[in-house]
Design a protein around this motif. Sequence first.
Motif: not given
Length: 1600
Positions: A1463, A1466, A1471, A1474, A1508
Amino acid sequence: MGSKEIKGSLKAARESIKNKDFKETLKHCKAVLQIDKTNYTAWVFVGLAAAETEQPQKAHEAYKKASEIEPGQLLAWQGLANLYEKVDQSSFHEALPEIYERLLSLLSQSGDHHKWAEVCRKLAEHHQKQNKHDEAAKMWQRLITWKREEAETSPEELIELMQKVVACLSAEKGNPSSETQAVLEEVYEELAELGSKVGTEKHEKTLTEYIHFLSRMKGNEEKLRKVCSTMSSTFPQNPTPLEALSTLHIMAGDDGKEAVNCFTRLDVLVPGHSLALLGSGMVKLCAGAAAEAKSFLSKGVEKLSGTPALAGRVLLAEALLRSYDFEGCLVCTAKGLLQLNKDITSGCDNATFRNKLLRHRATALTRHPNESYHTDAISVYTELLNIFPDDLELSVDMGFAYLANGQVDKARELLLSLREHSSEAPSIYALDGWLSFTEGNFVQAEQRLIRATTGAPENGHFLDLLGRVYWAMGDAGRCDKNKAFAHFLKAARLEPCNGGAFKHLGLYYRDVAKEIVRARGCFRKAFELCPWDETAGADAVDACVALGDDDTALQILTSVTSQVAAGTAKWAWLRLGLYHLRQSSHTKAVMCLQAALRADPQDAIAWECLGEAYLSRGSYTAASKAFTRASQLQPPGSLYGRLQAAYIRQALGQLREAEEGYLGLTKEHPLYVPAFKGLAECNLALLKASLKTFLDLRARDHAEKALLALGSAISIRPDLCCLWKLAGDVCSTIHVVHGRTGTLAVPTILLAQSDGKNSNTKILEKQEVLALGARCYGKALRILPDSSSLWHDLGLNYYRQAEHHRRSQQVDTNSGSSSSNNISELLDRALQSLKKAVMISNDNHKHWNALGIVAACPDVGNYALAQHSFIKSIQAEQNNVVAWTNLGALYLKKRNIELAHETFKVAQSAEPSYVACWIGQALIAENVGSEEAMDLFRHTTELALHIEGAKGYAHWVCTTLQDKSNRSSELYRFNIVRMNAVSAAHLAISGCTVRLPDDPVSLTMLGYLSEHLSLNRQAAKAYGRVVEIFQQVGTDRKKLNASLQHHGRTLRAVGRYEESEKAFRLILPLERFDEITGLALTLTLLDRQQEGYEAFERALTLATTEQDRALVLIALALVEYRRGNHDDAKTLLFKCSLLTEPCADALYALCALGLTTADLTLASAALSELLKLQSRSQSIRGSSRPKGGHVDSKGGAPEAIALLVVALAALDNQGKDPLRQVVKSIHRDPGLASLWELLARVIPIFSPSKAQGGIVAAKVAMALDAGRAKAAPMLAAVNSLAQGTRNAGWLRLSQQAVHLYPDDPASWACLLASCHGADIWDQAEGGIGSKATHDCSASLYKVMKTAVTQQDGKTQWLSALPKWGLGQAVATMLQRCKTSRAAKLCKEEMAISRGAETSFLGAMTKYWVAKQDATASHGSLTGMKKALSQEPGFVYAWQALAEIYRCEGQVLATEFCYRQALQKASQNGDKHSKIGILLRLAHLAISLLQADNSDKRWPPLAREALTEALRVVPECPLALLLQSLLLFSTNRSARQTRVALERVVYRSAKGTMASIGRGYLLRHLVLKDDEQLLKVLWRNICDSGDERMEDLYRRLVPEI
């Protein structure tokens, strides 16, 4: 058939034999034999016919049958003999003698003697062919006996048969038996008798062979003499009888008249005959002429063999021994003993020869000067005494051998035993005397040797021993030396070959009588007698050199060196090398000295001589090595080798090493003046080298060291002129340095008066140092008043003092007329000194040149004398570049440009590298306004660093840079850009300001050039010094204000804003536009926005151009933005668009404002205008802007526009547009390095899969402009990291970046990340990691942190870099299980900063330390949670905490932490973080699923995370691998699982990930039992070299 028919058939057979019709013969014979099988004739005809028809076996049978029928008939036996002779068959040859014997018997009975003789001859020849010489000789003797009975037999025929007998008997191998000898002797006697009757030539040969035969037999000497006498009278030209007689005389030792006559006749008949020479040598030896005998015997023995050779060896050994040639005697006896061992000669007593040779050899070994031979002598004497135990002389000689070998006790024992048998023998007294001499009892030795010489007064050896005793007793007085001389003289007369006696006579003449001529003669005689005696040869050569007779010395040395073997005769090679060195034949000297060293490599003296030869030849490196080796071999107290080694290093320019060598000598030997002198010369050379490179402070240090060394030397030897001259040179050389730098600490001994204190040195100012130089030259002139060079140096010193006074007068305007008087007086002294130098040496061009320099001085102004002096200097030396240059400077000073140009041109042609003549041409070009002036000045800076050249070039560069209108011209690009003019001029003017620290012009140019190179600190220092100078001097306000403006601007550039404000405030009056804008910008940076805004408004009223107005408006907008008034900032920026010409800087500012405020419409509009402006103005490039300048209002920089496009695209979430826009910009301007650098920066952010292209882009940027693309090396390393593969080379590229730019924190951060990545890869592959990355994380972090703190302007990312670096270093150390070091590092950082990140890292390391020590870690977890609550956006903290929970087995907490980290990543738009978190979360779910397949919670979680991740990075290899593992864990036999695994193995993954995929695919295919796909997988495993999978495959698939 009756008898009639038989006769008819036999008759027909006989007819057919006549007709050669042997077949018809056989028919008739068969017919007869059918009737009468015992018909003798028929069988004989059958044998004949069969033999003729080549039927030997049939013929043999027929003849045998006939001989059996009638044994007494001849025909059959003759037929058999003919058959056996004709047919080559071994059985026939063996039976042939028997046939011959039968024939001889039958022929004897028949009385046919001629046929008997013929068969007898055949039988003898047959035995001879079969090597049955005894049987052959017997048959020949039977034939001779029969021939003697025949009355018709001629003597010639008998001689021929007897010679055949001799040939047969002589052909027997080995020694002939007595019976054979008797037969031979009888035959030879008959041959001699027959030959004397016939008188043929064969008779001579027979007698010769007879003599040879008798010579080999013992006991036939008388008969041999008789035969020799007969042959000699019959054949006087044949030397054989004389040779035999000579051999008899030599073996008997006969030197009588008959022997001499024989030797003489043989020598006349055959000149140089070996036996004649041998005999003559024996006669000479018996007569006592050993030297002549040695010559004859050595020539005669070489070509002999057998017994005469052995006898000759014995005689030659005796002659060599008598002539004291012990080495030759050893060689001769060795050859003789070798011949005895190889050839066992008959007719001589080998034992006798051996004993004689051994005796001579033992004597030679004992008396040989080489002590290593004495042990061998004892062995030989022992062997001889075993044979002759009662031989007194042998025992005495063995006693001398014991003494020679140092075995005194054994010699004493032997002497005692000899006295018991014969105590009165002179040899025993001699042995006793020499034993006493060896023990040091000279008196007893004298007494014993006197008795020995009394008993044997003609024994030269005893006299020589007594002379040596007297020579050793010479300390008692001159009389004993005279006694020794008398005995040596008598010994030399008795034994003229005793070289030792002549050598001692030479020593007497040289050391006692001081008669070198006679000593030379004695030494030469001794060396001629004993060529192996090196001391005699060395003394002879030394005597010749002492007498100046170099030719004789050379003759001796050449004769020795031409005969000796390599590695011998060191004394001769050494002296020959010294001779050539005296004759300046350096190459020959080197060769000879090298030969001497081959004989003795440990001779330090030879190494020193070789070093001198190398030094004389100019081979300094080789000479240095030679002297170094000599110093290593010599004892510690030796000095010369070390001194020369240091001197050579000095000559080679290795001044530091030479200085160390001299210092070592001075410390060990504080009174060694040459070392102090060398140390001073070395420091003087270093002083000049430092001055040449403008290192004045270093030059001052070397000057003080040189003066200190000279002070020590002068305190020891004040009478040496060279020391005072060196001191004067040191003091005069510093005239070029500034006055403050010229202050020296001088030893008080060099001063006229000491300061009254106990200090060793005194501080002198520059003027005092120059005056001290004049005093030192005066001291040298008192010692050497007629030295022109000293007067020359003194005159130049006075001139330098006058120059210093003039400069001091210019600085100190208060100095009155006294200073002018001093200058005039000094210049007058300089002129007088130089005139004195010219008077002493008027052909020295340097004196004339110096006189011209002083005459051309402004305070003298005698330009006619100066011109005359320069011309005289040129006449004295045509190739005189200095004089030509000075003459040109004189013409230029008098404004005679043409003559100046011509003289400078001549100087340039004489010496193109002389910088002063080029400066003269540059000044001429500047005066006439030529465009070549700048090129000429640049060339002067390339040749050497010169003040005038540096100032001239810097002036031209600064002038060109100030003219901003010519930036696009070809002249600017060539002179400034391509020639790297700014850096070159900056380097030159930096050296100039060292020498001229108070020159405001040079300092101003230095500041300007430093500012242009972004060296703002150096620029601020230079401008500050200019301000200080102007304030001290009190110059006009305009110059001071300009300097203050420059100073304030550079202070602001280095972040010293308060000082910058003070500098601007000092400008009076503050009313110019540039001054006010500078103050306003400084106030803005001081965060005094209101004052800055007011100052910018004031500057806006003073702006005269629209460009200036636009820039002021942009600055006002910046102030408003900082104050938070974004709308007012937009308004001010929009005002710029109302100007006549659009301003690119305003559009940049608008676009940047839109991006920072997220106003994409404003940013897009401004960017569109910029693109339009760029398309209209393609010629404007950012590279043409000055450093720190602005973008021209008429266009925009492509790299700046591209950067804005990237930022806008990133803000608008257009993932591929940024990269595409940069590529488009590169296509438009491929020569801009900044665009390539931007591409390398963008690729790892927006498209990591194309990281290889980013590496290429970074390298292209470096190739285009490495000076501007400074971030390119770091970006290449970043792109290699983005590739994520093992062999991407990130560590190497990171190291290159750090080496290129060690002050860049980003490069250090990249290296830290590269080391971490390398460690992870090594651990993943089962290795221990590279040694280069072990334990370096903490050090790299500290270096990176230091680099951050040293940056002038700290941006936001720089301030955040240390936090990242700390986390990276801690992670690396934890990865390496270095928990204690990680905790220590965190503790150190927490002591400096208590931030949340640092606190979290500290708590985390404490946890891992406690975990490793198996102690409670709950407190550490609490600390981590507390730190995380203070900084919840710390993504790394959530990941680290998740890893800890995973290790603790708290799965839900782990998932929660990963979700929190995801979280925060993001929210931050990170990126990369992530994708890492998603993969870790998926890996967690899959590992739990594999552990417990029944839990249905984890597959959806893993599937969600991987989906994802693949959305963010579609082709992520690790995500694809985890996805295939998820499918394998849920349904391992499904086709979808195989497809996913094959995608990983065959397409997407490499290295470890591919290996993992192969393992799972193998398990799947084994489960499915798919043989075809298994074979495909096996080929893939073999091609990739995956050894682990090969082993697994063999286990799971046994048939492979």
